[in-house]
Design a protein around this motif. Structure first.
Motif, short mmCIF file in Angstrom:
data_model
loop_
_atom_site.label_atom_id
_atom_site.label_comp_id
_atom_site.label_asym_id
_atom_site.label_seq_id
_atom_site.Cartn_x
_atom_site.Cartn_y
_atom_site.Cartn_z
N THR A 181 0.90 -1.06 -0.09
CA THR A 181 -0.01 0.04 0.10
C THR A 181 0.87 1.25 0.19
O THR A 181 2.02 1.23 0.77
CB THR A 181 -1.03 0.04 1.31
N GLY A 182 0.28 2.29 -0.68
CA GLY A 182 1.09 3.56 -0.76
C GLY A 182 2.42 3.57 -1.75
O GLY A 182 3.26 4.42 -1.71
N THR A 183 2.48 2.51 -2.57
CA THR A 183 3.42 2.37 -3.63
C THR A 183 3.23 2.93 -4.93
O THR A 183 4.02 2.85 -5.81
CB THR A 183 4.17 1.33 -3.65
N ASP A 205 -5.58 8.86 0.77
CA ASP A 205 -4.43 9.53 0.46
C ASP A 205 -4.37 10.88 0.85
O ASP A 205 -4.83 11.76 0.51
CB ASP A 205 -4.35 9.26 -0.97
N ARG A 253 3.68 7.29 2.22
CA ARG A 253 3.19 7.34 0.86
C ARG A 253 4.35 7.66 -0.10
O ARG A 253 5.02 8.65 -0.21
CB ARG A 253 2.06 8.27 0.65
N PHE A 254 4.67 6.67 -0.89
CA PHE A 254 5.54 6.76 -2.15
C PHE A 254 7.06 7.52 -1.75
O PHE A 254 7.09 8.46 -2.05
CB PHE A 254 4.86 7.69 -3.24
N GLY A 287 -0.41 1.72 5.65
CA GLY A 287 -0.19 2.19 4.37
C GLY A 287 -0.61 3.59 4.03
O GLY A 287 -0.56 4.26 3.12
N ARG A 288 -1.44 4.19 5.23
CA ARG A 288 -1.74 5.63 5.16
C ARG A 288 -0.72 6.55 5.35
O ARG A 288 -0.83 7.58 5.27
CB ARG A 288 -3.11 5.67 6.29
N THR A 289 0.62 6.08 5.81
CA THR A 289 1.51 6.78 6.06
C THR A 289 2.83 6.34 5.06
O THR A 289 2.77 5.23 4.54
CB THR A 289 1.96 7.00 7.39
N ARG A 314 -1.25 13.07 2.02
CA ARG A 314 0.25 12.86 1.81
C ARG A 314 1.00 13.43 3.24
O ARG A 314 2.24 12.97 3.26
CB ARG A 314 0.77 14.06 0.50
#
Length: 467
Positions: free
Chosen positions: A57-59, A306, A334-335, A330-332, A308
């Motif tokens: 998650t988050g990728t 999402d 991120r990418f 995965g809420r933190t 950021r």
């Protein structure tokens, strides 16, 4: 802090064979570099191949399928792409991404539409439809899908395994055309072959080096001698996160915990899946616009939200299905950003069992102790204890063994008595072992039908198979 060292290792979007308008649109939204899943999934999707894509998650999974759809989008009043998701929150997020890019690619915002129910059908004929599995058959009957090029199933594990089987029958035509792609963060290894066969995906892309994004750090916060609410207030008093999401598993807990937080002087918003969709959207937008504050939520927002600048998440308890924890975390992070996920541990055996399960599944936790003296980091891994209670599973096994021996007892000494006792005990142990294995398979997201009980049958006196 942004992990620029990692970004330097990534390829730019310009390295792909994308049309100029799409590249310019991505650059205007600050999408400059390809994440690993984007680098793997976009090229085959551009060529019209179907993929089974797995990444934490988050990728950046959303752009992995949005970019190919946009790049190959044509003029005309016909549906060219359908994106399925089980959660309306995720559909809204995908719509935000598409509607920010469509005008810059020469199309209208209206060319993308979310369809939640029959009343959402209008005279407009969108090129891209975002909908739930339940509404997919209705989309096929109401819109021109004769030139459909993409059917994307996002959060595919929820769609395939959580009660949408009847709806998926309508995907047969798209599956035969090999235009169905499947994206997930938490699909079990043992389920990959099954899903690939079901949707006839041409390529499998598994980018999960770790269960969650690499930038996320995991922490246990051990609160001794405190209730859950007292521990929460004490933690926030000594560790005041700049902006964080607080997760609870039961919607009934939202109101009392929010009250406790407000009484302690916290700025807090709250969300459950039962709220009106407009109110949910408004609350999420308010939270995104806050410089600091807390969002108290159920697992409804653990997928598809999402934010950021959300640097931390805190699980006040753990969900029944621990897979949801990975989506919470995965809420933190991120990418390529960094983030922290905290789990509040207090004296509750079910909570500790779930925390043990996360450790068994490969997550590395450090731990801190919370007391009236403050928050203190500890060395080494957290040592789980059973709170002084007996191992109930072992106690049940011993009781079953005693019962089996009692059934074989007799006032007269009979031939092979010891062998019969031994056989009875072995059978009890076998049944116990099988139950433990099935439980573990289920906890890890497996299917009990994949368990071959013949492999664990007793070797002595094993009956021959009929036929």
């Amino acid at each position: 802090m942004e992990r620029t060292d990692k970004k330097s290792e990534l390829l730019p979007f310009g390295s792909l064979n994308l049309n100029g308008k799409v590249l310019a649109a991505l650059e205007s939204e600050d999408f400059l570099y390809l994440s690993p899943i984007q680098q793997a999934a976009i090229p085959p999707l551009l060529k019209g191949r179907s993929v089974l894509a797995l990444a934490p998650t988050g990728t950046g999974k959303t752009l992995s399928y949005v970019v190919p759809i946009l790049n190959n989008l044509q003029e005309g009043d016909f549906c060219q792409g359908i994106i399925l998701s089980p959660t309306v929150a995720l559909l809204d997020q995908i719509q935000d991404v598409l509607q920010s890019l469509l005008p810059k690619c020469g199309f209208r915002k209206e060319d993308c539409k979310v369809i939640r129910s029959r009343k959402d059908f209008t005279l407009l004929k969108p090129k891209i439809v975002l909908t739930t599995p339940a509404m997919y058959p209705e989309v096929l009957s109401r819109l021109d899908t004769s030139r459909l090029s993409y059917v994307i199933i996002d959060e595919g594990d929820m769609v395939y395994f959580d009660g949408f089987q009847d709806c998926l029958k309508s995907l047969k035509g798209a599956i035969e055309k090999k235009i169905v792609s499947f994206f997930s963060a938490s699909l079990g290894i043992q389920e990959i072959t099954r899903v690939r066969k079901a949707f006839q995906c041409q390529e499998v892309l598994d980018l999960r080096k770790s269960i969650t994004a690499e930038g996320v750090r995991h922490h246990f916060v051990v609160a001794k001698g405190m209730t859950r609410e007292d521990a929460l207030v004490a933690f926030l008093a000594v560790h005041d996160p700049y902006k964080a999401i607080l997760f609870v598993s039961r919607k009934e807990d939202i109101v009392p915990i929010r009250k406790v937080l407000l009484e302690s002087g916290r700025k807090v918003l709250a969300i459950t899946g039962e709220k009106d969709k407009r109110d949910i959207r408004k609350t999420i937008d308010l939270f995104k616009g806050m410089d600091s504050g807390l969002l108290l939520a159920t697992d409804y927002v653990s997928r598809g939200i999402d934010v950021r600048d959300c640097k931390e998440v805190l699980s006040i308890d753990l969900p029944r299905n621990t897979d949801y924890y990975f989506h919470r975390a995965g809420r933190t992070g991120r990418f390529l950003a960094e983030g922290d996920s905290y789990i509040l541990l207090y004296e509750d055996e079910r909570l500790l069992d779930k925390a043990r399960d996360l450790v068994r599944r490969g997550l590395a936790f450090d731990y801190l102790t919370l007391s009236d003296k403050g928050l203190r980091a500890q060395k080494g891994p957290y040592q789980f204890r059973n709170l002084g209670k007996k191992d109930q599973s072992n106690e049940r096994l011993q009781k079953q063994i005693r019962h089996a021996i009692g059934k074989t007892k007799s006032n007269k000494v009979k031939p092979n008595y010891k062998k019969k006792v031994s056989k009875a005990v072995d059978l009890v142990k076998l049944k116990h072992r099988k139950k433990v294995i099935l439980t573990n398979i289920a906890r890890k997201g497996g299917n009990a039908t994949d368990f071959h009980s013949d492999d664990f049958a007793p070797k002595r006196g094993r009956p021959k198979r009929k036929g």
